[in-house]
Scaffold this active site. Structure first.
Site, mmCIF file in Angstrom:
data_model
loop_
_atom_site.group_PDB
_atom_site.id
_atom_site.type_symbol
_atom_site.label_atom_id
_atom_site.label_comp_id
_atom_site.label_asym_id
_atom_site.label_seq_id
_atom_site.Cartn_x
_atom_site.Cartn_y
_atom_site.Cartn_z
ATOM 1 N N LYS A 75 -0.350 11.420 5.792
ATOM 2 C CA LYS A 75 -0.045 10.317 6.706
ATOM 3 C C LYS A 75 0.586 9.150 5.956
ATOM 4 O O LYS A 75 1.582 8.564 6.397
ATOM 5 C CB LYS A 75 -1.332 9.894 7.411
ATOM 6 C CG LYS A 75 -1.201 8.729 8.375
ATOM 7 C CD LYS A 75 -1.624 7.403 7.757
ATOM 8 C CE LYS A 75 -3.090 7.378 7.382
ATOM 9 N NZ LYS A 75 -3.505 6.055 6.836
ATOM 10 N N LYS A 108 0.829 -1.202 0.000
ATOM 11 C CA LYS A 108 0.000 0.000 0.000
ATOM 12 C C LYS A 108 0.866 1.255 0.000
ATOM 13 O O LYS A 108 0.541 2.260 -0.651
ATOM 14 C CB LYS A 108 -0.931 0.004 1.203
ATOM 15 C CG LYS A 108 -1.842 1.244 1.296
ATOM 16 C CD LYS A 108 -2.732 1.404 0.047
ATOM 17 C CE LYS A 108 -3.529 2.708 0.073
ATOM 18 N NZ LYS A 108 -4.606 2.713 1.075
#
Length: 293
Positions: A236, A168
């Site tokens: 983030k 990811k």
């Protein structure tokens, strides 16, 4: 396993949980937002007033949460009451080390754990066409396949616990970099007096084609930065990318530049906008355009 407790009914979690209901799962959902819980109930789900209530009697426990602290806090609560043998699927995007720690704590409780971050944004969640990158054991991946089929288009086991998060991170690196380059292409064409719409249409049909060009070129040209995936969340994620690069001891110079673009967007007050708002950052750097949402 057809009985699930679902924790986290946000932009991504709500449509994912709703798609599980459509697929025939009995899903009990909880979120800190009462409005989100009400929307889930309207979609046919069973509302819960707490994490413990949501997972009571569930054969599957599913989480979709914003960041590491939320996953750490919620899984700590889950492990207080979860039954041995339960399968825990975490769809959140967090640090690989956090996923590995969750899996380790799960093993101590005889709970099977998969980290399964997704790609596809809000539209992918709504249309159940997410790409799912999974870390864990093959037998647990096989057991979770009906869940993945209900919420996504493709799912792949990419390695042991934490591996899904590394993939990811790579996904977010490519997505962020592509947004930055598409933004630069738009800026270059518009500043040169070119019909940028026609130009992007041509690019989308050639080797430069991408899902971002396919899905986002019209909204970027219109400076419509309504969030499908917020800058704050991508910020983030880029922190995870840079942390993973340090851990692997590899140099990602362009990744650092993309992270800087996204940080600039937050500093300019664009954290709640879509990550395609990198275009507005580049416009400001060039003294062109305005920040429009």
């Amino acid at each position: 396993m057809r009985t699930a407790g679902f924790i986290g009914l946000g932009i991504m979690g709500l449509p994912m949980a709703s798609n599980l209901v459509k697929a025939g799962f009995e899903v009990t959902g909880f979120d800190l937002s009462a409005d989100s819980v009400a929307k889930f109930a309207a979609a046919g789900g069973k509302p819960a007033g707490s994490v413990a209530e949501a997972i009571d009697g569930a054969e599957l426990v599913i989480t979709m949460l914003p960041a590491d602290p939320h996953v750490e806090a919620v899984t700590a609560t889950i492990f207080e009451t979860i039954k041995p043998g339960t399968l825990l699927i975490d769809f959140s995007t967090i640090k690989p080390q956090t996923s590995q720690q969750v899996a380790k704590k799960g093993a101590e409780k005889n709970v099977r754990v998969l980290d399964a971050p997704v790609s596809g944004g809000e539209a992918g969640a709504i249309n159940a066409v997410l790409s799912i990158m999974v870390g864990g054991e093959q037998a647990d991946f096989d057991a979770a396949k009906p869940v993945f089929d209900a919420v996504g288009k493709v799912a792949a086991l990419v390695g042991p616990s934490g591996a899904g998060q590394f993939v990811k991170a790579a996904n977010q690196l490519v997505v962020g970099g592509t947004y930055a380059l598409v933004a630069e292409a738009i800026l270059l064409m518009e500043a040169s007096g070119v019909d940028a719409k026609a130009g992007l249409d041509v690019l989308a049909g050639g080797l430069a084609a991408s899902r971002i060009l396919e899905l986002k070129r019209e909204s970027m040209l219109a400076r419509n930065f309504k969030p499908g995936f917020r800058i704050d969340l991508h910020h983030k994620d880029m922190g995870i990318v840079l942390d993973a690069a340090r851990q692997a001891e590899v140099s990602l110079p362009f990744g650092g530049q993309v992270a800087a673009y996204i940080q600039a967007a937050r500093a300019q007050g664009m954290g709640d906008l879509d990550h395609s708002a990198l275009l507005a950052v580049l416009e400001k750097q060039s003294g062109r355009g305005e920040n429009r949402s």
